[in-house]
Design an enzyme around this catalytic site. Structure first.
Site, PDB file in Angstrom:
ATOM      1  N   CYS A   2       0.837  -1.193   0.000  1.00 46.01           N
ATOM      2  CA  CYS A   2       0.000   0.000   0.000  1.00 46.01           C
ATOM      3  C   CYS A   2       0.874   1.245   0.000  1.00 46.01           C
ATOM      4  O   CYS A   2       2.030   1.213   0.406  1.00 46.01           O
ATOM      5  CB  CYS A   2      -0.966   0.043   1.179  1.00 46.01           C
ATOM      6  SG  CYS A   2      -2.144  -1.298   1.249  1.00 46.01           S
ATOM      7  N   ARG A  27       5.715  -0.547  -4.366  1.00 46.63           N
ATOM      8  CA  ARG A  27       5.367  -1.174  -3.090  1.00 46.63           C
ATOM      9  C   ARG A  27       4.394  -2.336  -3.265  1.00 46.63           C
ATOM     10  O   ARG A  27       4.203  -3.131  -2.356  1.00 46.63           O
ATOM     11  CB  ARG A  27       4.750  -0.122  -2.147  1.00 46.63           C
ATOM     12  CG  ARG A  27       5.718   0.987  -1.779  1.00 46.63           C
ATOM     13  CD  ARG A  27       5.012   2.084  -1.011  1.00 46.63           C
ATOM     14  NE  ARG A  27       4.583   1.655   0.296  1.00 46.63           N
ATOM     15  CZ  ARG A  27       5.316   1.738   1.406  1.00 46.63           C
ATOM     16  NH1 ARG A  27       6.531   2.235   1.357  1.00 46.63           N
ATOM     17  NH2 ARG A  27       4.836   1.339   2.567  1.00 46.63           N
ATOM     18  N   TRP A  74      -3.080  -2.651  -1.542  1.00 40.25           N
ATOM     19  CA  TRP A  74      -2.792  -4.082  -1.631  1.00 40.25           C
ATOM     20  C   TRP A  74      -3.830  -4.758  -0.745  1.00 40.25           C
ATOM     21  O   TRP A  74      -3.843  -4.572   0.467  1.00 40.25           O
ATOM     22  CB  TRP A  74      -1.376  -4.359  -1.141  1.00 40.25           C
ATOM     23  CG  TRP A  74      -0.879  -5.741  -1.418  1.00 40.25           C
ATOM     24  CD1 TRP A  74      -0.284  -6.199  -2.554  1.00 40.25           C
ATOM     25  CD2 TRP A  74      -0.891  -6.857  -0.507  1.00 40.25           C
ATOM     26  NE1 TRP A  74       0.070  -7.513  -2.427  1.00 40.25           N
ATOM     27  CE2 TRP A  74      -0.291  -7.945  -1.179  1.00 40.25           C
ATOM     28  CE3 TRP A  74      -1.354  -7.045   0.790  1.00 40.25           C
ATOM     29  CZ2 TRP A  74      -0.149  -9.192  -0.582  1.00 40.25           C
ATOM     30  CZ3 TRP A  74      -1.217  -8.285   1.389  1.00 40.25           C
ATOM     31  CH2 TRP A  74      -0.612  -9.346   0.691  1.00 40.25           C
ATOM     32  N   ASN A  98      -3.034   2.511   5.290  1.00 35.97           N
ATOM     33  CA  ASN A  98      -2.142   1.355   5.186  1.00 35.97           C
ATOM     34  C   ASN A  98      -2.216   0.584   6.493  1.00 35.97           C
ATOM     35  O   ASN A  98      -2.255   1.188   7.565  1.00 35.97           O
ATOM     36  CB  ASN A  98      -0.689   1.781   4.969  1.00 35.97           C
ATOM     37  CG  ASN A  98      -0.461   2.453   3.644  1.00 35.97           C
ATOM     38  OD1 ASN A  98      -1.339   2.509   2.796  1.00 35.97           O
ATOM     39  ND2 ASN A  98       0.741   2.976   3.457  1.00 35.97           N
ATOM     40  N   GLY A  99      -2.181  -0.759   6.420  1.00 35.79           N
ATOM     41  CA  GLY A  99      -2.159  -1.553   7.641  1.00 35.79           C
ATOM     42  C   GLY A  99      -3.471  -2.288   7.863  1.00 35.79           C
ATOM     43  O   GLY A  99      -4.283  -2.451   6.952  1.00 35.79           O
ATOM     44  N   GLU A 476      17.536 -18.687  -2.858  1.00 34.02           N
ATOM     45  CA  GLU A 476      17.328 -17.340  -3.385  1.00 34.02           C
ATOM     46  C   GLU A 476      17.097 -17.373  -4.894  1.00 34.02           C
ATOM     47  O   GLU A 476      16.246 -16.644  -5.426  1.00 34.02           O
ATOM     48  CB  GLU A 476      18.537 -16.464  -3.039  1.00 34.02           C
ATOM     49  CG  GLU A 476      18.594 -15.115  -3.753  1.00 34.02           C
ATOM     50  CD  GLU A 476      17.426 -14.187  -3.432  1.00 34.02           C
ATOM     51  OE1 GLU A 476      17.292 -13.166  -4.133  1.00 34.02           O
ATOM     52  OE2 GLU A 476      16.633 -14.485  -2.508  1.00 34.02           O
ATOM     53  N   LYS A 480      13.720 -15.957  -6.760  1.00 32.50           N
ATOM     54  CA  LYS A 480      13.706 -14.955  -7.825  1.00 32.50           C
ATOM     55  C   LYS A 480      12.910 -15.456  -9.027  1.00 32.50           C
ATOM     56  O   LYS A 480      12.130 -14.721  -9.610  1.00 32.50           O
ATOM     57  CB  LYS A 480      15.135 -14.609  -8.253  1.00 32.50           C
ATOM     58  CG  LYS A 480      15.862 -13.693  -7.327  1.00 32.50           C
ATOM     59  CD  LYS A 480      15.250 -12.305  -7.339  1.00 32.50           C
ATOM     60  CE  LYS A 480      15.569 -11.565  -6.056  1.00 32.50           C
ATOM     61  NZ  LYS A 480      14.854 -12.029  -4.881  1.00 32.50           N
ATOM     62  N   GLU A 483       9.139 -15.592  -8.181  1.00 32.00           N
ATOM     63  CA  GLU A 483       8.585 -14.263  -7.952  1.00 32.00           C
ATOM     64  C   GLU A 483       8.178 -13.570  -9.250  1.00 32.00           C
ATOM     65  O   GLU A 483       7.097 -12.978  -9.333  1.00 32.00           O
ATOM     66  CB  GLU A 483       9.605 -13.364  -7.235  1.00 32.00           C
ATOM     67  CG  GLU A 483       9.680 -13.541  -5.739  1.00 32.00           C
ATOM     68  CD  GLU A 483      10.666 -12.575  -5.118  1.00 32.00           C
ATOM     69  OE1 GLU A 483      10.327 -11.983  -4.078  1.00 32.00           O
ATOM     70  OE2 GLU A 483      11.781 -12.398  -5.652  1.00 32.00           O
ATOM     71  N   HIS A 499      16.755 -37.831  -0.751  1.00 29.65           N
ATOM     72  CA  HIS A 499      15.749 -37.963   0.298  1.00 29.65           C
ATOM     73  C   HIS A 499      14.388 -37.437  -0.135  1.00 29.65           C
ATOM     74  O   HIS A 499      13.612 -36.962   0.705  1.00 29.65           O
ATOM     75  CB  HIS A 499      16.231 -37.250   1.564  1.00 29.65           C
ATOM     76  CG  HIS A 499      17.505 -37.805   2.103  1.00 29.65           C
ATOM     77  ND1 HIS A 499      17.566 -38.972   2.842  1.00 29.65           N
ATOM     78  CD2 HIS A 499      18.792 -37.379   1.968  1.00 29.65           C
ATOM     79  CE1 HIS A 499      18.823 -39.240   3.154  1.00 29.65           C
ATOM     80  NE2 HIS A 499      19.586 -38.282   2.633  1.00 29.65           N
ATOM     81  N   LYS A 599       6.507  -4.689  -1.981  1.00 29.91           N
ATOM     82  CA  LYS A 599       7.925  -4.453  -1.692  1.00 29.91           C
ATOM     83  C   LYS A 599       8.180  -4.422  -0.189  1.00 29.91           C
ATOM     84  O   LYS A 599       9.129  -5.008   0.300  1.00 29.91           O
ATOM     85  CB  LYS A 599       8.354  -3.132  -2.339  1.00 29.91           C
ATOM     86  CG  LYS A 599       9.838  -2.801  -2.167  1.00 29.91           C
ATOM     87  CD  LYS A 599      10.712  -3.781  -2.920  1.00 29.91           C
ATOM     88  CE  LYS A 599      12.175  -3.401  -2.862  1.00 29.91           C
ATOM     89  NZ  LYS A 599      13.029  -4.454  -3.460  1.00 29.91           N
TER      90      LYS A 599
END
Length: 604
Positions: A2, A27, A74, A98-99, A476, A480, A483, A499, A599
């Site tokens: 947001c 964001r 968001w 926001n929140g 990582e 990426k 995402e 395994h 973000k």
């Protein structure tokens, strides 16, 4: 997550609110809206989806006024559709938020009984109606906001307009949602961060937890949670339009990938001077245990640091995902050090982990990219990554800057603990100075990396394998890829293949193997043979020495520069970033703003 922008001044605000929202797109959001005051009345435009939809509406119906607020949402409560987009309003007020309001259910029931009609599915609408309730009771806007804030539970940032008040804007912040106040000539501003305000002002102050501010074109008055007037320092942000623009690059992500030699060099120069590492003075020889907590990519940086600290500095390390750590309530030892890693410095779960560590008597060290952030302000010691603004949602330069600082931190800890001689300390520190040049060499391989991305773009599943400190790099790399290309990808410790994951392998599942020629190389090569025997296509990242041993096991070999224990994870990260980027281009996804992602995660 947001974004808020607000302007109260002496010039039309509509186009500038839209411009401010453009700076907040990074964001993450799924709807947007603005509201202004004109001739005493609130006027509003909202649209679901990308900001281009709101801009189209604004071109058809531009909003007049010198006072306004804007928001990128968001979705948390309610679907990402226009009726739930901010600003939320009633005849008295308009609110952007926001929140999360944790007690909105009880508040909504109470307001329902008082006759207030709800139009959205959001928690935000209770704020608008609660403020209106107090104004209906003949409270002033300031009194109404103060009374409302005392009833709200949760973490939030707010900006509020009032019908009939063309020169009034009220902002408030509680918990983990940051809010900045900007100071101009005959205008004042509010924004989620300095980036939102960069084109408007360089003079910024930050509201602290519980603060609320009353803005007019001439002044800003700030009050704390008890309602007492307070002053917050005004700082120079130093952000320019160039810092937050793509320049000649097609995407922010590509720009930020290519900025890494410079950001790594700047970070090294900030801490390694005159053959000494200048970091906060910590009693490393007395520290009983290091506890690291972070989220997402920052967690993987901490995971790599665990390998480094235990191997080089012989210090016991626990590393945990912040959203798990905060609820495990683990016992923490006396003389322990807590390390929190966060790009934004506002990550709500990491902030909660910090608070728990403090309650357990830990000394707090934070590694952030924003010195004025909540995590930095609550820490005993702060390390800054010097990465500059990172706009792409998928972290690149912030991650390698974090690793650079952590490598320097490990060397200083090992030296003070007596596990590195002065000569060995300087030898290892000097290798870090070669990092920018090694990164530049990796970029010379971009065309080869681009060609390899065609293999991944056809896949539904991709596996990444690594050993030692390269296991987190495999994690990582997988993050990426998933995402920004939306391809399912998983990272594994290479020794774990037998395994379970080996059951997934066939000709349609590419496997990316991270295999520098180090002391675990032979083990990794053995795992590669197991993969090759199952017919899975492989892409192997190695160096010249490794290539002489692995060439017969793969048709796709990417030969990187020779590295050391500390430089290898950083160098091997870069081709994985480029591989994800070029795969996403082939998949025609939104590289900089991937779906459903934000973000800065400031809600739980």
């Amino acid at each position: 997550m947001c974004g808020i922008i607000g302007i109260v001044g002496n010039k039309p605000v509509g186009p500038r609110l839209i411009h401010g929202l453009e700076k907040l797109e990074y964001r993450g959001y799924d709807s947007a809206g603005i509201a202004t005051i004109y001739e005493g009345e609130i006027h509003r435009l909202r649209a679901e989806g990308k900001l281009v939809n709101l801009k189209a509406k604004f071109l058809e119906t531009p909003l007049k006024g010198y006072n306004g607020i804007g928001h990128t949402r968001w979705a948390t409560h309610g679907q990402p559709i226009e009726i739930n987009a901010h600003p939320l309003q009633n005849p008295r007020v308009a609110v952007v938020h926001n929140g999360i309001i944790e007690n909105y259910g009880d508040l909504r029931k109470d307001l329902d009984t008082k006759g207030y009609v709800f139009e959205s599915e959001t928690d935000t609408e209770v704020i608008a109606h609660l403020i209106a309730f107090y104004i209906d009771k003949e409270c002033t806007p300031q009194e109404a906001v103060s009374k409302t804030l005392n009833q709200l539970k949760g973490a939030f940032a707010l900006a509020i307009l009032f019908t009939g008040y063309e020169n009034l804007l009220i902002a408030a912040r509680q918990g983990g949602s940051p809010l900045a106040i900007g100071y101009g000539e005959g205008e004042m501003y509010v924004g989620s961060d300095a980036i939102a305000l960069a084109s408007l002002t360089q003079q910024i102050s930050y509201l602290e937890d519980g603060d609320w501010a009353v803005l007019s074109p001439e002044e800003v008055r700030i009050f704390n949670k008890e309602g007492h007037p307070v002053e917050r320092p005004i700082v120079q942000s130093h952000l320019s339009e160039n810092d937050i623009s793509k320049g000649s690059y097609d995407h922010f992500m590509l720009k930020e990938i290519y900025e890494q030699p410079r950001t790594i060099e700047t970070t090294i120069a900030a801490y390694y001077r005159n053959e000494k590492i200048d970091i906060p003075a910590l009693p490393w020889s007395e520290i009983s245990r290091l506890t690291i907590s972070a989220c997402g990519t920052a967690y993987y940086a901490g995971f790599i640091a665990k390998y480094w600290f235990e191997r080089i500095a012989r210090l016991s390390v626990e590393v945990d995902i912040a959203s798990e750590f905060r609820y495990r309530t683990p016992p923490l030892p006396e003389k322990g050090l807590g390390l929190l890693i966060s790009q934004s410095g506002e990550t709500i779960d990491t902030l909660a982990a910090l608070e728990y560590m403090k309650s357990q008597g830990q000394t707090i060290l934070s590694l952030v990219n924003v010195l004025s952030s909540s995590i930095a302000r609550q820490s005993d010691h702060v390390l800054l990554t010097h990465a500059g603004p990172e706009i792409g949602v998928a972290s690149t330069k912030a991650f390698t800057s974090q690793l650079t600082v952590l490598a320097l931190l490990v060397l200083e800890a090992a030296r003070q603990r007596g596990y590195l001689t002065e000569e060995s300390f300087h030898e290892r520190a000097q290798t870090l100075r070669f990092l920018p040049a090694l990164c530049e060499k990796v970029f010379l391989l971009e065309e080869q990396i681009k060609s390899l991305s065609t293999l991944l773009a056809k896949a539904r599943d991709v596996l990444f394998l690594g050993r030692g400190a390269h296991y987190p790099i495999a994690l990582e790399g997988a993050l990426k890829l998933k995402e920004i290309s939306y391809i399912h990808a998983e990272g594994y410790a290479a020794g774990e293949m037998k395994h379970g994951p080996i059951a997934l392998l066939d000709k349609d599942v590419p496997v990316i193997v991270i295999a520098p020629y180090d002391d675990l190389f032979e083990k990794t090569a053995s795992n590669l043979q197991e993969v090759a025997a199952r017919g899975a296509p492989t892409i192997v990242l190695t160096d010249n020495k490794g290539a002489t041993h692995l060439g017969s096991l793969t048709n796709h070999l990417l030969v990187l520069p020779m590295t050391t224990e500390l430089t290898a994870p950083i160098v091997y990260t870069l081709p994985l970033q480029l591989l994800a980027y070029h795969t996403a281009l082939l998949k025609e996804t939104d590289v900089d703003q991937p779906r459903n992602l934000a973000k800065s995660v400031t809600v739980e």
